[in-house]
Design a protein around this motif. Sequence first.
Motif, short mmCIF file in Angstrom:
data_model
loop_
_atom_site.label_atom_id
_atom_site.label_comp_id
_atom_site.label_asym_id
_atom_site.label_seq_id
_atom_site.Cartn_x
_atom_site.Cartn_y
_atom_site.Cartn_z
N GLU A 180 19.57 79.66 35.10
CA GLU A 180 18.58 80.61 34.57
C GLU A 180 18.88 82.02 35.05
O GLU A 180 18.72 82.99 34.31
CB GLU A 180 17.17 80.20 35.01
CG GLU A 180 16.08 81.09 34.43
CD GLU A 180 14.70 80.69 34.89
OE1 GLU A 180 13.73 81.38 34.51
OE2 GLU A 180 14.58 79.69 35.64
N TYR A 181 19.32 82.14 36.30
CA TYR A 181 19.64 83.45 36.84
C TYR A 181 20.78 84.10 36.03
O TYR A 181 20.72 85.29 35.71
CB TYR A 181 20.05 83.33 38.31
CG TYR A 181 20.51 84.62 38.93
CD1 TYR A 181 19.58 85.55 39.42
CD2 TYR A 181 21.87 84.94 39.02
CE1 TYR A 181 20.00 86.74 39.99
CE2 TYR A 181 22.29 86.13 39.57
CZ TYR A 181 21.36 87.03 40.06
OH TYR A 181 21.77 88.22 40.60
N LEU A 182 21.81 83.31 35.70
CA LEU A 182 22.95 83.86 34.96
C LEU A 182 22.61 84.09 33.50
O LEU A 182 23.10 85.06 32.89
CB LEU A 182 24.15 82.92 35.07
CG LEU A 182 24.79 82.77 36.45
CD1 LEU A 182 25.98 81.81 36.38
CD2 LEU A 182 25.23 84.12 37.00
N GLY A 183 21.80 83.23 32.91
CA GLY A 183 21.48 83.35 31.49
C GLY A 183 22.50 82.66 30.61
O GLY A 183 23.63 82.40 31.02
N GLY A 227 11.43 81.12 42.33
CA GLY A 227 11.42 82.58 42.44
C GLY A 227 12.78 83.18 42.12
O GLY A 227 13.81 82.64 42.51
N ILE A 228 12.77 84.31 41.39
CA ILE A 228 14.01 85.03 41.07
C ILE A 228 13.78 86.52 41.31
O ILE A 228 12.86 87.11 40.74
CB ILE A 228 14.46 84.80 39.61
CG1 ILE A 228 14.85 83.34 39.40
CG2 ILE A 228 15.63 85.71 39.27
CD1 ILE A 228 15.33 83.04 37.99
N LEU A 229 14.59 87.10 42.16
CA LEU A 229 14.59 88.54 42.41
C LEU A 229 15.93 89.09 41.96
O LEU A 229 16.98 88.71 42.48
CB LEU A 229 14.37 88.83 43.91
CG LEU A 229 14.56 90.28 44.36
CD1 LEU A 229 13.49 91.17 43.74
CD2 LEU A 229 14.52 90.38 45.88
N ARG A 230 15.90 89.96 40.96
CA ARG A 230 17.13 90.54 40.43
C ARG A 230 17.67 91.63 41.37
O ARG A 230 16.92 92.21 42.17
CB ARG A 230 16.86 91.16 39.05
CG ARG A 230 16.43 90.16 37.98
CD ARG A 230 17.59 89.33 37.54
NE ARG A 230 17.20 88.31 36.54
CZ ARG A 230 18.03 87.40 36.05
NH1 ARG A 230 19.28 87.37 36.46
NH2 ARG A 230 17.61 86.52 35.17
N PRO A 231 18.98 91.93 41.28
CA PRO A 231 19.56 92.97 42.14
C PRO A 231 18.91 94.34 41.96
O PRO A 231 18.95 95.16 42.87
CB PRO A 231 21.03 93.00 41.70
CG PRO A 231 21.29 91.63 41.19
CD PRO A 231 20.02 91.20 40.52
N ASN A 232 18.30 94.59 40.80
CA ASN A 232 17.64 95.89 40.58
C ASN A 232 16.24 95.93 41.20
O ASN A 232 15.53 96.92 41.06
CB ASN A 232 17.56 96.22 39.09
CG ASN A 232 16.75 95.19 38.31
OD1 ASN A 232 16.14 94.28 38.88
ND2 ASN A 232 16.76 95.31 36.98
N GLY A 233 15.83 94.84 41.86
CA GLY A 233 14.54 94.81 42.53
C GLY A 233 13.41 94.22 41.71
O GLY A 233 12.27 94.15 42.20
N SER A 234 13.67 93.81 40.48
CA SER A 234 12.62 93.25 39.62
C SER A 234 12.46 91.75 39.86
O SER A 234 13.44 91.04 40.09
CB SER A 234 12.95 93.50 38.14
OG SER A 234 14.14 92.84 37.78
N HIS A 281 26.34 88.82 46.39
CA HIS A 281 25.67 88.38 47.61
C HIS A 281 24.29 87.80 47.32
O HIS A 281 23.37 87.92 48.15
CB HIS A 281 25.55 89.54 48.60
CG HIS A 281 26.85 89.95 49.22
ND1 HIS A 281 27.82 90.62 48.50
CD2 HIS A 281 27.34 89.79 50.48
CE1 HIS A 281 28.85 90.87 49.31
NE2 HIS A 281 28.60 90.36 50.50
N LEU A 282 24.13 87.16 46.18
CA LEU A 282 22.85 86.54 45.84
C LEU A 282 22.47 85.51 46.91
O LEU A 282 23.24 84.61 47.21
CB LEU A 282 22.95 85.85 44.47
CG LEU A 282 21.67 85.13 43.99
CD1 LEU A 282 20.60 86.15 43.59
CD2 LEU A 282 21.99 84.20 42.82
N GLN A 283 21.27 85.67 47.47
CA GLN A 283 20.81 84.79 48.55
C GLN A 283 19.89 83.69 48.00
O GLN A 283 19.17 83.90 47.03
CB GLN A 283 20.06 85.60 49.61
CG GLN A 283 20.91 86.68 50.26
CD GLN A 283 20.13 87.52 51.25
OE1 GLN A 283 19.08 87.11 51.75
NE2 GLN A 283 20.63 88.73 51.54
N ASP A 286 21.47 92.15 46.94
CA ASP A 286 22.00 91.74 45.63
C ASP A 286 21.18 90.62 44.99
O ASP A 286 21.71 89.78 44.29
CB ASP A 286 23.46 91.28 45.77
CG ASP A 286 24.38 92.45 46.09
OD1 ASP A 286 24.12 93.55 45.59
OD2 ASP A 286 25.35 92.26 46.83
N GLY A 287 19.88 90.63 45.24
CA GLY A 287 19.01 89.65 44.61
C GLY A 287 18.89 88.36 45.40
O GLY A 287 19.62 88.12 46.36
#
Length: 418
Positions: free
Chosen positions: A151-154, A305-312, A278-280, A297-298
Amino acid sequence: MPSSSFSVPWHLNPRRLGMEARVAPQVAEFKYKEQELKKLTLKVNHHEGNIKFLKSELNAIEETCIDLGIKLGNYHASAAASANNDTSQEAEGRTIQSILDLDKTAAGIICQLKVDHHETASKMPLVKNILGIVATLGKVNDDNLSRLLSEYLGMDNMLALVCKTSDGVKSLEKYDEDGSIDKNSGVHGLGRTIGKFLDGRFTVFCLENSRPFSGNVNFDDPQRKLILERPRLRDGKSPPGFLDFAVNMIHLDQAHLRGLTASGNGLRETLFYSLFSHLQVYKTRADIERALPFISDGAISLDGGILRPNGSFCLGYSKNLEVKFAVSLGGSSLPIDISDMEEQLQLKNWEKERLLEDMKREEDLLRQVKELYSKQKEELMDSLTKPTVAQTAYDLPTTRSPATPGSNPFGAKPSRMR
């Protein structure tokens, strides 16, 4: 003729001798305190050095405990899945079938060629240059993690084609003189040969042109995981709930671990590092929120929960993607003897407790030495305010002998010669 006068030399002056007798103990005491203060400074440095060393040892043990915990978790997850009569081959087969169902995509067309027309496709230069599809090139050890990473990658990235060279990318699509796509060549032409028509855009990754991970690789690890700096709190520990970096939680086939580029890099240093960086990965959303200052880096959490690298943040219900990474239920990344792993973890925890006791003792000693240092420094500063030999000497009058060259005991002013 004026009578001669005699003056006692200054160094034999009784007043000076008496003053030196009074001041000598003060000077000796000052020097003693000064030496003691230097000794205390060395002790402070010694204890601070010990604490620094113990912290580095604790950090190393913490790293080992986290790694062992991840491996044990993966082992138990795999064992639970095996108990449900599931296998790696079945999981991989479902991933391939989900791609085949999307028969109007570039991934669906290439996948069908490799499955149904393997002998013919293996001789085509265009197909030979395609290493695979992102979704089929990596596996994970947990179905929930598979869903979250997918889901994170799409879908666009999960269905992306991965080519070895830039020439291979160019051969995927040709254009007419007017810039229109030539539908009789490339992937479009391949689709027509099996009765499939490509609809829409598709993503391609080129290993040759990718910027690989610039850090070090753990060559002792059978999966050649990347050596990444874990997030750390002030006490040196990782934030609560931190599990690992996503790029290191992907399981790769041995053929894809190295030697795929001219510099010898594998898929982890190239493709998956470019996708995850560096997705954690954390246990819960609450863990992510508490660790925000340490996330660049998200991050994702096992509870969705999903936190994108842009902070969203991604809120709401998670998507059930049609294409996911296959779940690996075996392989070299899993421990053979679970009891050895558990014994190692127990020993490391005992080491950790011992080091924590040593650190507490060093911190207590450091506090005591610092308190004594402050007290003696204050006493030393107080002693500086007492009269010293120089100050007392400065206050005494100066008497000169008439015989002393340049002296003028009568204070007579020389007459001016006319």
